[in-house]
Design an enzyme around this catalytic site. Sequence first.
Site, mmCIF file in Angstrom:
data_model
loop_
_atom_site.group_PDB
_atom_site.id
_atom_site.type_symbol
_atom_site.label_atom_id
_atom_site.label_comp_id
_atom_site.label_asym_id
_atom_site.label_seq_id
_atom_site.Cartn_x
_atom_site.Cartn_y
_atom_site.Cartn_z
ATOM 1 N N GLU A 283 0.827 -1.208 0.000
ATOM 2 C CA GLU A 283 0.000 0.000 0.000
ATOM 3 C C GLU A 283 0.865 1.263 0.000
ATOM 4 O O GLU A 283 1.795 1.393 0.791
ATOM 5 C CB GLU A 283 -0.904 -0.009 1.229
ATOM 6 C CG GLU A 283 -1.814 1.204 1.357
ATOM 7 C CD GLU A 283 -2.629 1.178 2.631
ATOM 8 O OE1 GLU A 283 -3.589 1.977 2.732
ATOM 9 O OE2 GLU A 283 -2.317 0.364 3.528
ATOM 10 N N LYS A 353 -9.265 3.009 -3.536
ATOM 11 C CA LYS A 353 -9.786 2.464 -2.286
ATOM 12 C C LYS A 353 -11.185 2.996 -1.992
ATOM 13 O O LYS A 353 -11.435 4.197 -2.041
ATOM 14 C CB LYS A 353 -8.838 2.792 -1.126
ATOM 15 C CG LYS A 353 -9.202 2.077 0.166
ATOM 16 C CD LYS A 353 -8.160 2.326 1.242
ATOM 17 C CE LYS A 353 -8.487 1.569 2.526
ATOM 18 N NZ LYS A 353 -7.492 1.818 3.588
ATOM 19 N N CYS A 407 -5.555 -2.555 2.156
ATOM 20 C CA CYS A 407 -5.565 -2.602 3.612
ATOM 21 C C CYS A 407 -6.782 -3.361 4.129
ATOM 22 O O CYS A 407 -7.035 -4.478 3.716
ATOM 23 C CB CYS A 407 -5.485 -1.188 4.190
ATOM 24 S SG CYS A 407 -5.052 -1.148 5.949
#
Length: 536
Positions: A283, A353, A407
């Site tokens: 990430e 995301k 994540c």
Amino acid sequence: MMKRWFQFFKHKAYDFRWAILSGILVGTSYIPFPPWALIFCYTPLWLSATEESSSVKKSFWAGWVTQFVLTLIGFHWIAYTAHEFGQMPWAVSYLALLLFCAFMHLYIPVAVAAGTWLRLRFSLSGGQSLFVIALLHALLERVWPVIFEWHLGYTFIWSKMPGYHLADLIGFHGLSAIALLFNAWMGYIWLKQNYIKKALTQLSVLAMTFAALIALGYWHGQQWNKFDGEVRATVVQANIGNLEKIYAEQGRGYQEVITRKFLDLSFNALQTFPQTDILIWPETAFPDYLDQHLLDRKNTQILISGLTPLKVPLITGAYSKDPKTDEKKDTSTYNALFLVDHLGNNLDKPYRKTELLAFGEYLPLSEQFPFLLKLLPFVSNFGRGQGPEVMTWDRPEGTIKWGGQICYEGLYPNFTRGLSAKGADILVNVTNDSWFGKTFEPQQHLYMTLARAIEVRRPLVRSTNTGISTAILANGDVLQKSPLHQEWSGQFVIKYLKNAPVTFYVQWGHWDWIVLILILGAIIVRGAINARSRRS
């Protein structure tokens, strides 16, 4: 005065001794501990709620004590994260932990209190009350809003109990419900301890049922040992420190240092693994924009110059931004996942995301009330993507669709179900767990993420900044795991099934809630009928 307070807490500790015991049992049976009390950890709490002297109020507070204790054990890392990520003083960080423990898992006392109310309202027996509480707990934990979703189902995959293979039918929430029902069953056996023969019979049936669950899971898992494709993915873990990450995100230097470190580690990794098909970085590993229209930026050019001689494509976390449509108004920055070739060209549009971290990536309610951002300007405000989305990689050996998770999107079963429904062949999770130090969180986060691979029966590669990086195949085989807080690289041979079938769980989701509600209703009705017949 001190003596008086000591006597008060001593008295309360005795009153809630079973609740405290349950909290300890749950907290020490969850990841990373062996699940030694998996099928009886909640039993002491629930038994205390079946006592005739137990009221709704007392049951609620008993449940609150249990959830406070288990949260303090399992989520102690909240204090470390508040200090490291939120830059709070240790005193404030510990206060944040206590507040988290006090309010985050209130579904536990709510389930116990509601079960006690139903027991009193419908004259349920002790055994019936235990199963009612277990069913209420199983239903509430699915809908209760929490920051870091967890339940007992994950202990199956953590401990490698083959029962976890049934998750492609009922999900890990379904496995948690089964564990909770075993807790109620153990409580029922305890209530029958004065009837030795009946108690031993029930205990034998429980043991055989649990063994059957394990055997069924093992048999079911064998059906997924089929593969007809593979890709060699090399993961690079650069172990970038938090201070460097913060400065890079704020544009205060370190972008070039971080970029060159990942490139150097990748170069060395390819010397060790020359047959690599694709590199995977974690990430925001590349601390700048990587969109096709922004490839002329300084750090992006450094990245491209380093990738070109490697001659392999790259999946990496980076930042994304739309082209400006209004020069007076800048567009949002996104935390994104890119698939690029060795020249930096985007091979597909980036995944942005979608499930953002509260207070870390967005300020709650700021989308409805933008003025909050002016009051708290230090809170990051990332744009929200439109996921789940897959990224397509066309290669001579055949097209691969990568299902990206950034994540803790890997904690959301429905998100990964969406990736599977969109045809993902391989899941790729990129994460930065550096904010949690050497606490329980990296282990917990790891196995919660790996669980998604079993629910949808797709292999998953996990690339992290500080560990734990690994991969899991669709049959549940977990490949090598990286060490924590060390520079590391490793190659994973990801075997997968082309055009793999969609699992029952992907198609129907948490369908078992209907069964749980029907059982709950049947117990309540039967208890009420029995109570009425006794009165007549």
